[in-house]
Scaffold this motif. Sequence first.
Motif, PDB file in Angstrom:
ATOM      1  N   MET A   1       0.831  -1.196   0.000  1.00  0.00           N
ATOM      2  CA  MET A   1       0.000   0.000   0.000  1.00  0.00           C
ATOM      3  C   MET A   1       0.867   1.247   0.000  1.00  0.00           C
ATOM      4  O   MET A   1       1.983   1.238   0.515  1.00  0.00           O
ATOM      5  N   VAL A   2       0.325   2.328  -0.563  1.00  0.00           N
ATOM      6  CA  VAL A   2       1.039   3.601  -0.515  1.00  0.00           C
ATOM      7  C   VAL A   2       0.199   4.601   0.274  1.00  0.00           C
ATOM      8  O   VAL A   2       0.493   4.903   1.423  1.00  0.00           O
ATOM      9  N   ASP A   3      -0.901   5.066  -0.328  1.00  0.00           N
ATOM     10  CA  ASP A   3      -1.718   6.061   0.374  1.00  0.00           C
ATOM     11  C   ASP A   3      -2.701   5.390   1.329  1.00  0.00           C
ATOM     12  O   ASP A   3      -3.050   5.955   2.357  1.00  0.00           O
ATOM     13  N   ALA A   4      -3.180   4.204   0.977  1.00  0.00           N
ATOM     14  CA  ALA A   4      -4.204   3.481   1.758  1.00  0.00           C
ATOM     15  C   ALA A   4      -5.521   4.251   1.839  1.00  0.00           C
ATOM     16  O   ALA A   4      -6.303   4.042   2.754  1.00  0.00           O
TER      17      ALA A   4
ATOM     18  N   GLY B   1      -7.282   4.711  -1.309  1.00  0.00           N
ATOM     19  CA  GLY B   1      -7.961   4.411  -2.561  1.00  0.00           C
ATOM     20  C   GLY B   1      -7.546   5.289  -3.728  1.00  0.00           C
ATOM     21  O   GLY B   1      -8.281   5.398  -4.703  1.00  0.00           O
ATOM     22  N   MET B   2      -6.378   5.899  -3.662  1.00  0.00           N
ATOM     23  CA  MET B   2      -5.990   6.811  -4.737  1.00  0.00           C
ATOM     24  C   MET B   2      -4.875   6.299  -5.646  1.00  0.00           C
ATOM     25  O   MET B   2      -4.605   6.940  -6.662  1.00  0.00           O
ATOM     26  N   CYS B   3      -4.205   5.209  -5.281  1.00  0.00           N
ATOM     27  CA  CYS B   3      -3.043   4.858  -6.102  1.00  0.00           C
ATOM     28  C   CYS B   3      -3.202   3.555  -6.878  1.00  0.00           C
ATOM     29  O   CYS B   3      -2.582   3.375  -7.914  1.00  0.00           O
ATOM     30  N   GLY B   4      -3.987   2.633  -6.367  1.00  0.00           N
ATOM     31  CA  GLY B   4      -4.168   1.378  -7.087  1.00  0.00           C
ATOM     32  C   GLY B   4      -3.050   0.376  -6.882  1.00  0.00           C
ATOM     33  O   GLY B   4      -3.053  -0.698  -7.474  1.00  0.00           O
ATOM     34  N   SER B   5      -2.085   0.704  -6.032  1.00  0.00           N
ATOM     35  CA  SER B   5      -0.985  -0.222  -5.758  1.00  0.00           C
ATOM     36  C   SER B   5      -1.505  -1.508  -5.122  1.00  0.00           C
ATOM     37  O   SER B   5      -1.000  -2.592  -5.372  1.00  0.00           O
ATOM     38  N   CYS B   6      -2.541  -1.389  -4.290  1.00  0.00           N
ATOM     39  CA  CYS B   6      -3.044  -2.526  -3.526  1.00  0.00           C
ATOM     40  C   CYS B   6      -4.123  -3.273  -4.279  1.00  0.00           C
ATOM     41  O   CYS B   6      -4.886  -4.008  -3.680  1.00  0.00           O
TER      42      CYS B   6
ATOM     43  N   LEU C   1      -9.784  -2.625  -4.362  1.00  0.00           N
ATOM     44  CA  LEU C   1      -8.629  -2.061  -3.670  1.00  0.00           C
ATOM     45  C   LEU C   1      -8.597  -2.596  -2.243  1.00  0.00           C
ATOM     46  O   LEU C   1      -9.561  -2.447  -1.490  1.00  0.00           O
TER      47      LEU C   1
ATOM     48  N   CYS D   1      -7.065  -1.598   0.310  1.00  0.00           N
ATOM     49  CA  CYS D   1      -7.053  -0.614   1.402  1.00  0.00           C
ATOM     50  C   CYS D   1      -8.444  -0.109   1.764  1.00  0.00           C
ATOM     51  O   CYS D   1      -8.702   0.187   2.917  1.00  0.00           O
TER      52      CYS D   1
HETATM   53  S1  FES Z   1      -2.999   1.782  -1.152  1.00  0.00           S
HETATM   54 FE1  FES Z   1      -3.360   3.199  -2.720  1.00  0.00          FE
HETATM   55  S2  FES Z   1      -5.246   2.545  -3.476  1.00  0.00           S
HETATM   56 FE2  FES Z   1      -4.916   1.192  -1.844  1.00  0.00          FE
END
Ligand code: FES
Lengths: 280, 458
Positions: free
Chosen positions: A216-219, A221-226, A236, A238
């Motif tokens: 996770m990066v932002d946690a 819901g803005m980055c899509g990493s998760c 997502l 997070c």
């Molecule tokens: S951590 Fe960025 S969208 Fe889930």
Amino acid sequence: MKHTITRKEDLNAADYVIDVIAPKVAKKFRPGNFAVLITRSNGERIPMSIEKAEGDKITMYIKRLGKTSRELDTWNVGDALYKVIGPMGTPPPLKKYGTVVFASDLVCGHAENNAMCRELKKIEGNHVISIQSFPTKEDVYPEKERAKKDADEYILATGDGSVGRKGHMIDVLQELLEERKIDMVFAGGDIPALQKLSELTKKYNVPVMTTVRQIMVDATGMCGSCRVFIDGEQKLACIDGPMFDGHKVDWEAAISRLAMFKGKEAEAMECYNEKMKAVV
Amino acid sequence: MAIQERIPMREQDPEVRITNFLSVPLGYSAEEAVAEAKRCLQCKVPLCETGCPVRMDIKDIINLIADEKFEEAFLLSKKDNAVPAMTGRVCPQEDQCEGKCVLDKTGQPINIGKLFAFVADWARDNELMDETTPQENGKKVAIVGSGPASITCAVDLRKLGCHVTIFEALHMAGGVLQYGIPAFRLPRDVVDYELSYLEKIGVDIQLNQVVGQNVDFEELKKDYDAIYLATGAGAPRFLNCEGEKLKGVYSANEFLIRVNLMKAYKFPSWDTPIFCGNKVGVIGCGNVAMDSARCAKRLGAKEVYILYRRTKQCAPARAEEIHHAEEEGIIFKEMISPCRMLGNEDGWVTGIEMVKTEFKGTDKSGRPRPVNIEGSEFIMEVDTIINALGTTPNRLFLSNVPELETHSWGGIKVDDNFMTNIPGVFAGGDALSGGSTVIEAMGNGRDAAESINKYLNK
Ligand code: FES
Ligand SMILES: Cc1cc2nc3c(=O)[nH]c(=O)nc-3n(C[C@H](O)[C@H](O)[C@H](O)COP(=O)(O)OP(=O)(O)OC[C@H]3O[C@@H](n4cnc5c(N)ncnc54)[C@H](O)[C@@H]3O)c2cc1C
Ligand SMILES: Cc1cc2nc3c(=O)[nH]c(=O)nc-3n(C[C@H](O)[C@H](O)[C@H](O)COP(=O)(O)OP(=O)(O)OC[C@H]3O[C@@H](n4cnc5c(N)ncnc54)[C@H](O)[C@@H]3O)c2cc1C
Ligand code: SF4
Ligand code: SF4
């Protein structure tokens, strides 16, 4: 807000527990939530399951793994974290399931196990069985840090059988599924093991919700990493999770994506070790 | 009379700047700014002002700069614009103020953006702020999000005497200005200074507060007289094509959040890592795509491709960004569209299958419509893919407040006064539109502040 560490103890050689002041997080906590920690102003945002919330404090179990978790391990009671954010995630509903199992084999899973069993047991009509497995006797957490008192039945297992039942959480669960009717299974811990556990419950036609840990990066819901893939649909972890229907998770993708930053993490660790050498 | 040419902007050399994250334009000196301002014809009907969404007094500000009255120029620019140092750097001026300037026909419009950035920077260097001590009116307003729409709304309402609290989900304020736009376009000391103004006039900024998650919307409704929602459009859009699960495939938001908010370009002295390969494909051709491509270049990628299904003449990116990207060696591949992503047995991306496109008719936006040419598929080798297809409104808040009416695509519905279906709850910025510009969001914030003030005094 000063997020001071008020307790720090070893759980075993690899894991430790910390209590941190975070009143807002504590107030809104529900079992299955996680917090996002930033240890220093130039630190990473790292997700950590919350084991419990008491008063203005939250408890977390942490594995000494890479740079951040090891560095935090050198901190003491009285030191303060830069930011503690949360509670994050959408936990599964707390309701009457019937005979419900929580199985865990790793630090984050154990924290979720304790948290969920504690609340599930309070709901009438639930019979809560907790399974916690550890590699060997030395790894077993102290009794007060296990779900023993929080479940109706508690099964401790070790891989080598040095204490409790011999085997992994999956072996114990399989026996249970053979023996009696289980209505619901929750699980948390090692991702490849959770895949196997999900396949097992499918064989017995029992629903399962497992944590799908992803980077996770932002946690928020803005980055899509998760991103995880549930029945082909992108979710997502997070905000929609981190617990999902284990029968529908694309486990291969989840396992693969978790390793995306392996090289970089090793680099960070090396750098940190160099720095620690310089300090010593 | 021959038209005097624009005073050129000094910039970091492309060879040098691709190795750092420092500002590309070096800014006007006072002499240069005065010389540029003196080119202004001081038109009777200043068309430039019709192009500015917040209707800045462009002509008068320029006149003050020409007279070296920088302080007055700054104060006048602050009247209509909470953050002139930022808009001067990121507005698509060619479509707005400068596009309307009478001199645009000659190809040499007044460099309004850079002049305003100069004035704001001059004020910062001289620690000048427009001091306002608002008369408290006892009203409490909660603002959700801290992007440009929120900043403007907060400043306006605070000046009217409201007690304003901003709730921001991330650990730093500013919205896209903080997490999205890279420092080489918008230096962070500029952002910090503009934000410090909010605190100076008494706006309370609460970080790490995710409304709908760890702050109850119901509680806000009880505790505040009005609420302004400007949660932005930060949710990444994916192609939903084969191979998007592969490692090395990013949403532009992830890539930019890692680089800009988490400072991954300073890894490992900052903890957040980023993986950027040697051959990077960026899908899209807007500002987000330009930012991603230029960040990738600075992270050491040897070849960076912009993959676009139209031509760059139709691209939504600012002209300056495309120009800077080209100078930095970003390679534009036009008239191609992605089909699927290919990977190796370890789950890492190794390539992307593209199909050629041709124009057939026009679409709703009036731009030529690209259609795929069947059978023209080909494979490009890449080891990193960045998806810059645009974003949709952040859904964390929305999914926790089901009674709020939204459009099917996620945008919040409002009436002519920017009020949602919940009385006293207003909304604005990208959360309404699904993505526009900094200055549109600000204009929106300003209009909402006016409506909120009316609502509070009803
Ligand atoms: S951590 Fe960025 S969208 Fe889930
Ligand atoms: C919802 C959730 C709950 C978690 N709960 C716990 C917990 O209760 N206890 C615990 O010890 N760990 C937990 N983790 C994992 C924890 O976040 C990582 O161990 C931590 O980030 C490692 O940081 P590091 O710098 O020490 O190690 P690194 O060297 O950075 O990483 C080691 C490994 O940790 C994982 N990881 C790294 N960064 C992240 C990240 N930003 N997000 C998620 N995983 C990452 C990766 O698998 C990586 O290979 C949880 C993760 C998630 C997603
Ligand atoms: C990479 C990139 C480059 C761009 N370049 C340009 C450019 O050059 N010129 C230009 O004019 N425009 C540009 N734009 C567009 C412009 O930045 C946006 O239109 C503008 O920022 C929208 O402002 P906003 O206030 O609506 O929202 P945002 O700036 O998106 O801010 C919204 C804030 O709300 C917060 N938030 C969301 N949900 C919650 C919640 N539940 N609780 C609390 N806080 C929450 C978010 O964390 C975020 O900080 C760019 C956009 C991006 C992504
Ligand atoms: S705010 Fe933007 S459009 Fe208006 S004058 Fe400034 S740069 Fe031009
Ligand atoms: S239109 Fe151009 S020349 Fe005329 S006042 Fe505006 S900036 Fe000056």
